[in-house]
Design a protein around this motif. Structure first.
Motif, PDB file in Angstrom:
ATOM      1  N   SER A 187       6.175  -2.448 -15.702  1.00  0.00           N
ATOM      2  CA  SER A 187       4.852  -3.405 -15.675  1.00  0.00           C
ATOM      3  C   SER A 187       4.843  -4.758 -16.079  1.00  0.00           C
ATOM      4  O   SER A 187       5.666  -4.898 -17.118  1.00  0.00           O
ATOM      5  CB  SER A 187       3.716  -2.614 -16.532  1.00  0.00           C
ATOM      6  OG  SER A 187       3.749  -1.054 -15.953  1.00  0.00           O
ATOM      7  N   VAL A 209       1.540  -6.191 -12.315  1.00  0.00           N
ATOM      8  CA  VAL A 209       1.688  -5.101 -11.369  1.00  0.00           C
ATOM      9  C   VAL A 209       2.107  -3.953 -12.399  1.00  0.00           C
ATOM     10  O   VAL A 209       2.712  -4.292 -13.563  1.00  0.00           O
ATOM     11  CB  VAL A 209       2.731  -5.090 -10.504  1.00  0.00           C
ATOM     12  CG1 VAL A 209       4.010  -5.505 -11.032  1.00  0.00           C
ATOM     13  CG2 VAL A 209       2.770  -4.252  -9.444  1.00  0.00           C
ATOM     14  N   GLU A 244       4.430   0.470  -8.716  1.00  0.00           N
ATOM     15  CA  GLU A 244       3.525  -0.083  -7.723  1.00  0.00           C
ATOM     16  C   GLU A 244       4.342  -1.125  -6.703  1.00  0.00           C
ATOM     17  O   GLU A 244       5.281  -1.935  -7.138  1.00  0.00           O
ATOM     18  CB  GLU A 244       2.307  -0.828  -8.188  1.00  0.00           C
ATOM     19  CG  GLU A 244       1.300   0.066  -9.063  1.00  0.00           C
ATOM     20  CD  GLU A 244       0.384  -0.605  -9.504  1.00  0.00           C
ATOM     21  OE1 GLU A 244      -0.743   0.035  -9.916  1.00  0.00           O
ATOM     22  OE2 GLU A 244       0.512  -1.756  -9.877  1.00  0.00           O
ATOM     23  N   ILE A 276       5.057  -4.580  -4.776  1.00  0.00           N
ATOM     24  CA  ILE A 276       4.820  -6.056  -5.074  1.00  0.00           C
ATOM     25  C   ILE A 276       4.256  -6.872  -3.649  1.00  0.00           C
ATOM     26  O   ILE A 276       3.418  -7.549  -3.535  1.00  0.00           O
ATOM     27  CB  ILE A 276       5.999  -6.710  -5.680  1.00  0.00           C
ATOM     28  CG1 ILE A 276       6.664  -6.197  -6.955  1.00  0.00           C
ATOM     29  CG2 ILE A 276       6.027  -8.336  -5.721  1.00  0.00           C
ATOM     30  CD1 ILE A 276       7.678  -6.512  -7.457  1.00  0.00           C
TER      31      ILE A 276
END
Length: 453
Positions: free
Chosen positions: A176, A286, A290, A292
Protein backbone atom coordinates in the motif's frame (compact mmCIF):
# COMPACT_ATOMS: atom_id res chain seq x y z
CA UNK A 1 -35.27 -55.21 -82.21
CA UNK A 2 -35.21 -57.34 -79.02
CA UNK A 3 -31.46 -57.66 -79.39
CA UNK A 4 -31.05 -53.86 -79.57
CA UNK A 5 -33.33 -53.38 -76.56
CA UNK A 6 -31.33 -55.92 -74.52
CA UNK A 7 -28.12 -54.15 -75.52
CA UNK A 8 -29.46 -50.77 -74.42
CA UNK A 9 -30.73 -52.14 -71.12
CA UNK A 10 -27.62 -54.27 -70.43
CA UNK A 11 -25.88 -51.59 -68.26
CA UNK A 12 -29.05 -51.52 -66.13
CA UNK A 13 -29.51 -55.24 -65.80
CA UNK A 14 -30.12 -56.58 -62.26
CA UNK A 15 -26.70 -58.23 -62.26
CA UNK A 16 -24.94 -55.03 -63.30
CA UNK A 17 -26.90 -52.90 -60.83
CA UNK A 18 -26.16 -55.37 -58.05
CA UNK A 19 -22.46 -55.23 -58.82
CA UNK A 20 -22.52 -51.43 -59.09
CA UNK A 21 -24.35 -50.70 -55.85
CA UNK A 22 -23.27 -53.67 -53.72
CA UNK A 23 -20.10 -54.38 -51.79
CA UNK A 24 -18.59 -56.00 -54.89
CA UNK A 25 -17.56 -52.66 -56.34
CA UNK A 26 -15.84 -51.69 -53.08
CA UNK A 27 -14.12 -55.08 -52.97
CA UNK A 28 -12.76 -54.63 -56.49
CA UNK A 29 -11.42 -51.19 -55.53
CA UNK A 30 -9.82 -52.69 -52.42
CA UNK A 31 -8.23 -55.44 -54.53
CA UNK A 32 -6.63 -52.85 -56.82
CA UNK A 33 -5.24 -51.00 -53.79
CA UNK A 34 -3.75 -54.22 -52.40
CA UNK A 35 -2.10 -54.93 -55.74
CA UNK A 36 -0.53 -51.44 -55.73
CA UNK A 37 0.77 -52.01 -52.20
CA UNK A 38 2.20 -55.42 -53.15
CA UNK A 39 3.97 -53.90 -56.15
CA UNK A 40 5.45 -51.19 -53.93
CA UNK A 41 6.79 -53.85 -51.52
CA UNK A 42 8.26 -55.86 -54.40
CA UNK A 43 10.04 -52.86 -55.91
CA UNK A 44 11.41 -51.33 -52.71
CA UNK A 45 12.38 -54.59 -50.94
CA UNK A 46 13.36 -57.01 -53.71
CA UNK A 47 17.04 -56.71 -52.78
CA UNK A 48 16.21 -57.76 -49.20
CA UNK A 49 13.77 -60.62 -49.93
CA UNK A 50 14.74 -64.19 -50.69
CA UNK A 51 13.95 -65.79 -54.03
CA UNK A 52 11.25 -67.91 -52.38
CA UNK A 53 9.60 -64.85 -50.82
CA UNK A 54 9.63 -62.98 -54.13
CA UNK A 55 8.14 -65.97 -55.91
CA UNK A 56 5.42 -66.37 -53.28
CA UNK A 57 4.56 -62.66 -53.46
CA UNK A 58 4.38 -62.72 -57.28
CA UNK A 59 2.13 -65.77 -57.23
CA UNK A 60 -0.37 -64.17 -54.81
CA UNK A 61 -0.39 -61.01 -56.93
CA UNK A 62 -1.03 -63.00 -60.09
CA UNK A 63 -3.93 -64.86 -58.47
CA UNK A 64 -5.63 -61.63 -57.35
CA UNK A 65 -5.15 -60.08 -60.80
CA UNK A 66 -6.69 -63.16 -62.45
CA UNK A 67 -9.77 -62.95 -60.26
CA UNK A 68 -10.18 -59.29 -61.08
CA UNK A 69 -9.95 -59.98 -64.84
CA UNK A 70 -12.51 -62.78 -64.62
CA UNK A 71 -14.97 -60.62 -62.70
CA UNK A 72 -15.03 -62.85 -59.61
CA UNK A 73 -17.58 -62.04 -56.93
CA UNK A 74 -16.79 -60.27 -53.66
CA UNK A 75 -16.27 -63.50 -51.74
CA UNK A 76 -13.62 -64.83 -54.12
CA UNK A 77 -11.86 -61.47 -54.20
CA UNK A 78 -11.83 -61.34 -50.40
CA UNK A 79 -10.12 -64.76 -50.21
CA UNK A 80 -7.45 -63.70 -52.72
CA UNK A 81 -6.85 -60.43 -50.82
CA UNK A 82 -6.43 -62.31 -47.52
CA UNK A 83 -3.94 -64.66 -49.20
CA UNK A 84 -1.92 -61.68 -50.50
CA UNK A 85 -2.10 -59.91 -47.13
CA UNK A 86 -0.66 -62.96 -45.40
CA UNK A 87 2.51 -62.85 -47.50
CA UNK A 88 2.75 -59.05 -47.16
CA UNK A 89 2.85 -59.43 -43.37
CA UNK A 90 6.01 -61.50 -43.82
CA UNK A 91 7.67 -59.45 -46.54
CA UNK A 92 6.42 -55.85 -46.14
CA UNK A 93 8.99 -54.60 -43.63
CA UNK A 94 8.41 -50.92 -42.76
CA UNK A 95 6.04 -50.54 -45.72
CA UNK A 96 3.39 -52.97 -44.43
CA UNK A 97 1.95 -53.26 -41.89
CA UNK A 98 2.38 -49.71 -40.62
CA UNK A 99 1.83 -48.80 -36.98
CA UNK A 100 -0.69 -46.11 -36.11
CA UNK A 101 2.23 -43.89 -35.06
CA UNK A 102 3.86 -44.24 -38.47
CA UNK A 103 0.58 -43.53 -40.24
CA UNK A 104 0.06 -40.40 -38.14
CA UNK A 105 3.60 -39.23 -38.83
CA UNK A 106 3.06 -39.74 -42.56
CA UNK A 107 -0.22 -37.84 -42.43
CA UNK A 108 1.19 -34.85 -40.56
CA UNK A 109 4.33 -34.82 -42.70
CA UNK A 110 2.30 -34.68 -45.91
CA UNK A 111 0.00 -32.05 -44.40
CA UNK A 112 3.00 -29.95 -43.34
CA UNK A 113 4.52 -30.18 -46.83
CA UNK A 114 1.22 -29.09 -48.40
CA UNK A 115 0.82 -26.19 -45.96
CA UNK A 116 4.40 -25.01 -46.49
CA UNK A 117 3.94 -25.24 -50.24
CA UNK A 118 0.74 -23.19 -50.17
CA UNK A 119 2.37 -20.67 -47.83
CA UNK A 120 5.48 -20.33 -49.97
CA UNK A 121 3.85 -20.04 -53.37
CA UNK A 122 0.16 -19.09 -53.02
CA UNK A 123 -1.31 -17.67 -49.81
CA UNK A 124 0.55 -16.70 -46.63
CA UNK A 125 -0.98 -15.65 -43.29
CA UNK A 126 0.36 -12.35 -41.98
CA UNK A 127 -0.19 -10.44 -38.74
CA UNK A 128 -0.18 -6.64 -38.58
CA UNK A 129 2.17 -5.82 -35.67
CA UNK A 130 2.11 -2.00 -35.58
CA UNK A 131 -0.27 0.83 -36.43
CA UNK A 132 1.62 2.24 -39.41
CA UNK A 133 -1.36 1.36 -41.66
CA UNK A 134 -4.01 2.52 -39.18
CA UNK A 135 -6.94 3.00 -39.63
CA UNK A 136 -6.99 0.76 -42.73
CA UNK A 137 -5.37 -2.10 -40.81
CA UNK A 138 -4.97 -2.22 -37.06
CA UNK A 139 -1.88 -3.32 -35.22
CA UNK A 140 -1.98 -4.14 -31.53
CA UNK A 141 -4.15 -1.65 -29.67
CA UNK A 142 -5.10 -1.25 -25.99
CA UNK A 143 -8.53 -1.33 -24.42
CA UNK A 144 -8.17 0.35 -21.06
CA UNK A 145 -10.06 -0.55 -17.86
CA UNK A 146 -8.74 2.09 -15.43
CA UNK A 147 -8.88 1.17 -11.74
CA UNK A 148 -10.98 1.35 -9.65
CA UNK A 149 -13.57 0.87 -12.41
CA UNK A 150 -14.91 -2.56 -13.40
CA UNK A 151 -13.00 -5.05 -15.53
CA UNK A 152 -14.38 -7.85 -17.77
CA UNK A 153 -15.52 -11.01 -15.97
CA UNK A 154 -13.75 -14.30 -16.64
CA UNK A 155 -16.46 -15.51 -19.09
CA UNK A 156 -16.23 -12.16 -20.89
CA UNK A 157 -12.43 -12.45 -21.04
CA UNK A 158 -12.69 -15.90 -22.65
CA UNK A 159 -15.10 -14.51 -25.24
CA UNK A 160 -12.87 -11.49 -25.90
CA UNK A 161 -9.84 -13.75 -26.28
CA UNK A 162 -11.59 -15.94 -28.86
CA UNK A 163 -13.22 -13.11 -30.82
CA UNK A 164 -10.60 -10.35 -30.61
CA UNK A 165 -7.39 -11.97 -29.36
CA UNK A 166 -7.60 -9.78 -26.22
CA UNK A 167 -4.75 -10.50 -23.78
CA UNK A 168 -5.26 -9.01 -20.27
CA UNK A 169 -2.34 -7.06 -18.74
CA UNK A 170 -1.97 -5.35 -15.37
CA UNK A 171 0.55 -4.11 -12.84
CA UNK A 172 -0.38 -5.05 -9.26
CA UNK A 173 0.65 -3.07 -6.19
CA UNK A 174 3.17 -5.00 -4.02
CA UNK A 175 2.24 -2.89 -0.97
CA UNK A 176 0.00 0.00 0.00
CA UNK A 177 1.19 3.53 -0.70
CA UNK A 178 1.60 6.28 -3.27
CA UNK A 179 2.21 5.38 -6.94
CA UNK A 180 5.10 6.93 -8.82
CA UNK A 181 6.81 6.29 -12.15
CA UNK A 182 9.74 7.49 -14.21
CA UNK A 183 9.25 9.58 -17.35
CA UNK A 184 11.71 10.42 -20.12
CA UNK A 185 13.25 13.91 -20.26
CA UNK A 186 14.31 15.55 -23.52
CA UNK A 187 15.72 19.10 -23.69
CA UNK A 188 14.45 19.78 -20.16
CA UNK A 189 10.92 18.74 -21.19
CA UNK A 190 9.22 15.89 -19.34
CA UNK A 191 7.64 13.68 -22.01
CA UNK A 192 4.53 11.52 -21.46
CA UNK A 193 6.66 8.45 -22.11
CA UNK A 194 7.82 5.86 -19.58
CA UNK A 195 11.18 4.12 -20.10
CA UNK A 196 11.26 0.37 -20.62
CA UNK A 197 13.70 -2.50 -20.77
CA UNK A 198 13.68 -5.37 -23.26
CA UNK A 199 13.37 -8.68 -21.47
CA UNK A 200 13.26 -12.34 -22.56
CA UNK A 201 9.75 -13.73 -22.50
CA UNK A 202 7.48 -16.35 -24.04
CA UNK A 203 4.70 -16.29 -26.61
CA UNK A 204 1.81 -18.67 -25.89
CA UNK A 205 3.78 -19.68 -22.76
CA UNK A 206 6.31 -21.77 -24.72
CA UNK A 207 7.77 -19.87 -27.72
CA UNK A 208 10.82 -17.77 -26.73
CA UNK A 209 10.47 -14.10 -27.64
CA UNK A 210 11.25 -10.63 -26.30
CA UNK A 211 8.92 -8.33 -24.39
CA UNK A 212 8.91 -4.76 -23.09
CA UNK A 213 8.89 -4.33 -19.30
CA UNK A 214 7.58 -1.13 -17.68
CA UNK A 215 8.00 -0.37 -13.96
CA UNK A 216 5.87 1.55 -11.47
CA UNK A 217 6.79 2.13 -7.83
CA UNK A 218 4.52 1.93 -4.77
CA UNK A 219 6.18 3.41 -1.72
CA UNK A 220 9.51 2.65 -3.40
CA UNK A 221 8.70 -0.98 -4.27
CA UNK A 222 8.67 -1.89 -8.00
CA UNK A 223 5.59 -3.27 -9.78
CA UNK A 224 6.12 -4.33 -13.39
CA UNK A 225 3.96 -5.13 -16.39
CA UNK A 226 5.13 -6.76 -19.61
CA UNK A 227 3.74 -6.20 -23.11
CA UNK A 228 4.66 -7.51 -26.59
CA UNK A 229 7.75 -6.03 -28.22
CA UNK A 230 5.74 -4.32 -30.99
CA UNK A 231 3.09 -2.85 -28.67
CA UNK A 232 3.40 0.93 -29.01
CA UNK A 233 0.53 2.35 -26.93
CA UNK A 234 1.48 1.69 -23.31
CA UNK A 235 2.07 5.40 -22.68
CA UNK A 236 -1.44 6.09 -23.93
CA UNK A 237 -2.80 3.69 -21.29
CA UNK A 238 -0.82 5.42 -18.53
CA UNK A 239 -1.92 8.91 -19.58
CA UNK A 240 -5.59 7.87 -19.77
CA UNK A 241 -5.44 6.08 -16.41
CA UNK A 242 -3.79 8.84 -14.36
CA UNK A 243 -4.24 12.13 -16.23
CA UNK A 244 -7.06 11.75 -18.75
CA UNK A 245 -5.13 13.30 -21.63
CA UNK A 246 -1.83 14.93 -22.61
CA UNK A 247 -2.97 18.32 -21.30
CA UNK A 248 -3.73 16.74 -17.93
CA UNK A 249 -0.24 15.24 -17.85
CA UNK A 250 1.36 18.61 -18.62
CA UNK A 251 -0.64 20.31 -15.86
CA UNK A 252 0.45 17.63 -13.38
CA UNK A 253 4.11 18.05 -14.32
CA UNK A 254 3.87 21.83 -13.83
CA UNK A 255 2.24 21.34 -10.42
CA UNK A 256 5.03 18.98 -9.35
CA UNK A 257 7.67 21.41 -10.61
CA UNK A 258 6.10 24.27 -8.62
CA UNK A 259 6.30 22.11 -5.51
CA UNK A 260 10.04 21.51 -5.99
CA UNK A 261 12.72 20.65 -8.54
CA UNK A 262 12.73 17.20 -10.14
CA UNK A 263 15.93 15.22 -9.87
CA UNK A 264 17.25 13.91 -13.17
CA UNK A 265 18.42 10.28 -13.22
CA UNK A 266 19.47 7.80 -15.87
CA UNK A 267 17.58 4.65 -16.69
CA UNK A 268 19.59 1.86 -18.44
CA UNK A 269 17.93 0.63 -21.63
CA UNK A 270 19.82 -2.67 -21.67
CA UNK A 271 21.71 -1.96 -24.92
CA UNK A 272 24.53 0.08 -23.41
CA UNK A 273 22.52 3.31 -23.65
CA UNK A 274 20.39 5.06 -21.03
CA UNK A 275 17.33 7.33 -20.81
CA UNK A 276 17.40 10.63 -18.99
CA UNK A 277 14.40 10.37 -16.65
CA UNK A 278 12.68 12.00 -13.69
CA UNK A 279 10.49 10.29 -11.10
CA UNK A 280 6.97 11.70 -10.85
CA UNK A 281 4.42 10.97 -8.12
CA UNK A 282 1.21 10.13 -9.98
CA UNK A 283 -1.14 11.64 -7.43
CA UNK A 284 -2.84 8.40 -6.47
CA UNK A 285 -2.54 5.87 -3.68
CA UNK A 286 -3.25 2.17 -3.89
CA UNK A 287 -3.69 -0.78 -1.52
CA UNK A 288 -1.56 -3.91 -1.68
CA UNK A 289 -2.92 -6.33 -4.30
CA UNK A 290 -4.90 -3.71 -6.19
CA UNK A 291 -4.20 -3.00 -9.88
CA UNK A 292 -2.16 0.07 -10.79
CA UNK A 293 -2.97 -0.12 -14.51
CA UNK A 294 -5.27 -2.67 -16.16
CA UNK A 295 -5.91 -3.11 -19.88
CA UNK A 296 -6.24 -5.62 -22.71
CA UNK A 297 -3.84 -5.83 -25.65
CA UNK A 298 -6.05 -6.40 -28.70
CA UNK A 299 -4.38 -8.44 -31.42
CA UNK A 300 -3.42 -6.86 -34.70
CA UNK A 301 -5.35 -7.67 -37.87
CA UNK A 302 -4.43 -11.06 -39.30
CA UNK A 303 -4.82 -11.47 -43.02
CA UNK A 304 -4.03 -13.70 -45.96
CA UNK A 305 -1.47 -12.42 -48.46
CA UNK A 306 -1.61 -13.32 -52.15
CA UNK A 307 1.91 -14.46 -53.09
CA UNK A 308 0.89 -15.69 -56.54
CA UNK A 309 -0.36 -12.73 -58.59
CA UNK A 310 2.87 -10.73 -58.68
CA UNK A 311 4.55 -13.55 -60.62
CA UNK A 312 2.31 -12.60 -63.57
CA UNK A 313 1.19 -8.98 -63.08
CA UNK A 314 3.27 -6.11 -61.67
CA UNK A 315 2.26 -4.37 -58.44
CA UNK A 316 -0.09 -1.42 -58.87
CA UNK A 317 -0.01 1.91 -57.07
CA UNK A 318 -2.65 1.94 -54.35
CA UNK A 319 -2.43 -1.74 -53.45
CA UNK A 320 -1.48 -2.99 -50.04
CA UNK A 321 2.13 -4.08 -50.38
CA UNK A 322 3.91 -6.83 -48.43
CA UNK A 323 7.68 -7.19 -48.68
CA UNK A 324 10.75 -8.65 -46.97
CA UNK A 325 13.10 -6.35 -45.09
CA UNK A 326 16.29 -8.42 -45.12
CA UNK A 327 17.54 -6.81 -48.35
CA UNK A 328 16.77 -3.20 -47.34
CA UNK A 329 19.97 -1.85 -45.74
CA UNK A 330 18.38 0.76 -43.47
CA UNK A 331 15.91 -1.66 -41.85
CA UNK A 332 17.81 -3.40 -39.10
CA UNK A 333 15.62 -6.48 -38.78
CA UNK A 334 14.68 -9.54 -40.81
CA UNK A 335 10.91 -9.33 -41.05
CA UNK A 336 7.89 -8.73 -43.27
CA UNK A 337 6.35 -5.26 -43.60
CA UNK A 338 3.01 -4.18 -44.97
CA UNK A 339 2.62 -0.64 -46.35
CA UNK A 340 0.79 0.91 -49.30
CA UNK A 341 2.49 1.08 -52.68
CA UNK A 342 2.74 4.75 -53.69
CA UNK A 343 5.44 4.69 -56.37
CA UNK A 344 6.61 2.35 -59.14
CA UNK A 345 9.79 2.72 -61.24
CA UNK A 346 9.98 6.13 -62.89
CA UNK A 347 7.37 7.82 -60.67
CA UNK A 348 8.16 11.24 -59.18
CA UNK A 349 6.74 11.80 -55.67
CA UNK A 350 6.31 14.88 -53.51
CA UNK A 351 4.45 15.71 -50.28
CA UNK A 352 2.39 18.85 -49.71
CA UNK A 353 0.63 18.03 -46.43
CA UNK A 354 -1.92 16.54 -46.27
CA UNK A 355 -1.66 15.47 -49.94
CA UNK A 356 0.82 13.08 -51.54
CA UNK A 357 1.59 13.96 -55.17
CA UNK A 358 2.56 11.45 -57.86
CA UNK A 359 3.90 12.73 -61.17
CA UNK A 360 2.65 16.25 -60.47
CA UNK A 361 -0.94 15.40 -59.46
CA UNK A 362 -2.63 14.21 -56.25
CA UNK A 363 -2.10 10.48 -56.03
CA UNK A 364 -5.03 8.18 -56.94
CA UNK A 365 -5.65 4.45 -56.90
CA UNK A 366 -6.87 3.78 -53.35
CA UNK A 367 -9.60 5.09 -51.07
CA UNK A 368 -6.94 5.76 -48.41
CA UNK A 369 -5.26 8.33 -50.69
CA UNK A 370 -8.42 10.42 -50.92
CA UNK A 371 -9.28 10.00 -47.23
CA UNK A 372 -5.81 11.15 -46.20
CA UNK A 373 -5.90 14.11 -48.60
CA UNK A 374 -9.17 15.26 -47.01
CA UNK A 375 -8.14 14.20 -43.50
CA UNK A 376 -11.48 12.46 -43.37
CA UNK A 377 -12.50 10.48 -40.31
CA UNK A 378 -9.50 8.89 -38.60
CA UNK A 379 -7.12 9.56 -41.51
CA UNK A 380 -4.58 12.29 -40.64
CA UNK A 381 -3.08 13.07 -44.04
CA UNK A 382 0.46 12.74 -45.42
CA UNK A 383 3.44 14.36 -43.72
CA UNK A 384 6.97 15.28 -44.73
CA UNK A 385 9.79 12.86 -44.20
CA UNK A 386 12.11 13.28 -41.19
CA UNK A 387 15.35 15.16 -41.17
CA UNK A 388 18.18 12.80 -42.18
CA UNK A 389 20.20 11.37 -39.35
CA UNK A 390 22.78 8.97 -40.88
CA UNK A 391 23.19 6.10 -40.73
CA UNK A 392 19.74 5.27 -39.35
CA UNK A 393 17.37 7.61 -41.22
CA UNK A 394 17.50 8.66 -44.88
CA UNK A 395 15.00 11.51 -44.51
CA UNK A 396 13.27 11.31 -47.90
CA UNK A 397 10.31 13.42 -49.11
CA UNK A 398 11.19 16.35 -46.84
CA UNK A 399 9.66 19.79 -47.41
CA UNK A 400 10.29 20.95 -50.98
CA UNK A 401 11.96 17.67 -51.98
CA UNK A 402 10.93 15.53 -54.94
CA UNK A 403 11.82 11.87 -55.21
CA UNK A 404 12.16 9.69 -58.32
CA UNK A 405 11.73 5.93 -57.96
CA UNK A 406 14.67 4.14 -59.63
CA UNK A 407 14.35 1.15 -61.99
CA UNK A 408 13.74 -2.18 -60.29
CA UNK A 409 12.46 -0.55 -57.11
CA UNK A 410 9.23 0.57 -55.43
CA UNK A 411 8.31 3.16 -52.84
CA UNK A 412 5.92 2.38 -49.98
CA UNK A 413 4.30 4.49 -47.25
CA UNK A 414 1.95 3.81 -44.37
CA UNK A 415 -1.61 5.12 -44.34
CA UNK A 416 -0.81 6.50 -40.86
CA UNK A 417 1.90 8.74 -42.28
CA UNK A 418 2.45 10.66 -39.03
CA UNK A 419 3.56 7.55 -37.11
CA UNK A 420 4.76 5.28 -39.91
CA UNK A 421 8.35 4.16 -40.32
CA UNK A 422 8.21 3.76 -44.08
CA UNK A 423 10.14 4.58 -47.24
CA UNK A 424 10.77 8.15 -46.05
CA UNK A 425 13.02 6.64 -43.36
CA UNK A 426 14.66 3.65 -45.07
CA UNK A 427 14.28 4.16 -48.82
CA UNK A 428 13.16 1.94 -51.68
CA UNK A 429 11.92 -1.65 -51.83
CA UNK A 430 13.88 -3.69 -54.39
CA UNK A 431 11.91 -5.95 -56.71
CA UNK A 432 13.45 -9.07 -55.15
CA UNK A 433 11.90 -8.19 -51.75
CA UNK A 434 8.30 -8.04 -53.00
CA UNK A 435 6.04 -10.75 -51.52
CA UNK A 436 2.44 -9.95 -52.46
CA UNK A 437 -0.74 -8.07 -51.65
CA UNK A 438 -3.25 -8.52 -48.82
CA UNK A 439 -6.38 -10.49 -49.68
CA UNK A 440 -8.62 -11.02 -46.66
CA UNK A 441 -8.68 -10.10 -42.97
CA UNK A 442 -9.64 -13.38 -41.28
CA UNK A 443 -9.12 -12.38 -37.63
CA UNK A 444 -10.13 -10.78 -35.31
CA UNK A 445 -13.90 -10.75 -35.83
CA UNK A 446 -14.38 -7.00 -35.96
CA UNK A 447 -16.02 -4.73 -38.52
CA UNK A 448 -12.79 -4.93 -40.53
CA UNK A 449 -13.24 -8.68 -41.10
CA UNK A 450 -13.47 -9.40 -44.82
CA UNK A 451 -11.67 -8.44 -48.06
CA UNK A 452 -8.56 -6.34 -47.51
CA UNK A 453 -8.26 -2.91 -49.12
Amino acid sequence: MDFLLDLLLWPFSPRRLKRLFSGERKMRSAAENWLELAEKVRRYRRDRLSAAELEDLAARQAELRRRLREGSDAGALKLAIESLEEVLHRTGGAIYPKSSVAENVDFFLVAAIVILGVRAYFVQPFKIPTNSMWPTYYGMTPENFPPPGPAPSWPARVGRLLAFGAMPKEAVAPRSGEISAQFVVSDDTVLPSMPYTVKPGHKWLVIPTQVLEYTFYVDGQPATVRVPLDFEDFDQVVIQTFFGDKEGFDRHVQAVLRAGALRREYFPRGDGMAYAVVTLPLGRTVRAGEPIVRFDVMTGDQLFVDRFSYHFVPPKVGQGFVFRTDVIPHIHRNDYYIKRLVGVPGDVLQVHPPVLYRNGAPITGAAAFDLNARRAGLYRGYFYGPEPSPPDTLGLLRAGQTLKVPPGHYFAMGDNSLLSSDGRYWGFVPDEAVIGRPLFIYYPFTRRWGPAH
